[in-house]
Design an enzyme around this catalytic site. Sequence first.
Site: not given
Ligand SMILES: C[S@@+](CC[C@H](N)C(=O)[O-])C[C@H]1O[C@@H](n2cnc3c(N)ncnc32)[C@H](O)[C@@H]1O
Length: 386
Positions: A73, A79, A82, A155, A270, A317, A344
């Site tokens: 890049c 930037c 990255c 990009c 969620e 997640d 993550c």
């Molecule tokens: C990393 S994303 C994962 C979503 C899904 N598993 C996917 O792969 O698309 C995290 C999710 O958690 C939700 N979130 C954030 N804080 C939260 C909470 N305290 N309780 C429940 N959901 C939450 C966000 O809105 C988001 O949709």
Amino acid sequence: MATETPPVVVEIDSLAAGGDGVGRLADGRVVFVPWTAPGDQVLVRLTEERKRFARGEVSEVLRPSPDRRSPPCPIAGECGGCAWQHIDYPAQLAAKAGILRDAIERIAGLTSPAEIPVRSATELGYRSRARVFAQAGEVGFRRMRSHEVCGTQACPVLVPELNAVLGNLAQAPPEGEAEWLLAVGDGGEVSIRVDGPGAKASAIHLRVGEDPLRIGPGVFFQANAALRGQLAQAVGEACGRGERVLELYAGAGFFTLGLGRAFAQVTAVESNRRAARDLGHNLSAADVPADVAIHPIPTEDYLADPRGPRPDVVLLDPPRTGLPKGGPEALAALGAERIVYVSCDPATLARDLRILTERGYRLSALTAFDLFPQTPHIEALAILTL
Ligand SMILES: C[S@@+](CC[C@H](N)C(=O)[O-])C[C@H]1O[C@@H](n2cnc3c(N)ncnc32)[C@H](O)[C@@H]1O
């Protein structure tokens, strides 16, 4: 009159979680230096000195690492998107395994698997979601550790559809400041959301296996178009089959549809209302056979008052922050035979794993997914069993 400390010679040994190269000063303190690679010998100007560590900037590369390359890049280094464009891709992958291993050993206090597999697809042209900014006639991304905009026409990590949008926006920059959220679906449809009051945009659609998934504007989705299918498959295999599954942080249902075919009962939590609405829509559109209950509430509220009988499996997640305070303890108290944790952030994953393993769980598998090549971000899939 204060005199500036003369630059010092530093050997870079590894890369830190934030992306900086790590070396040691003569007095034993760790020094963090951005834009370096393991194996570099660099002349460093110290910019911050603390009792236990220091930060610095490269004033000269004395001996480049064999893992250095010319960044693909033209605005790499300016930037903020990255931090690792100057590092060969295999070395980026090795560094991610090392950062994950370090977190598991140092923060969780566990013995990490001898080898952590890092699954990857393409290192460029993968990203199907991006935030783009306009400021003072420039369109582009935020500069490193700054709110200023670094202008660009293209990009290399974006998928071609978003590069086309970025190019068009950069051709006709608006007056003043603006911010857009760009997203592209599997059919090539692009959503351009101008951020601000009354922001509107269309939904995009992804495919997870055979199922279409509607993602409304601003709702989270897995942005690596080339690797997300492998992630969904690996998470499905990790969860296996059974009677009852609890999914925390379910989003719009990227993993939920698969769970709805492998378990008789699915409980999905969620907190984002729009994501929970998409989740409901996607489950009914896919006509999954499971009995599904959606709780549009925060995970912390659900874990404080869990419903129904013990789940066989819990899939979670969470965002980078990991589980909330008291969350790992409440999760362990559910007594699921298996916990599948998609993370993550290796540091918060390791913090939560420490508590879960203290309560009887064993880390039985750990895999990384390189969802964000050219950056230090790491996605990990951990399987815990009782
Ligand atoms: C990393 S994303 C994962 C979503 C899904 N598993 C996917 O792969 O698309 C995290 C999710 O958690 C939700 N979130 C954030 N804080 C939260 C909470 N305290 N309780 C429940 N959901 C939450 C966000 O809105 C988001 O949709």
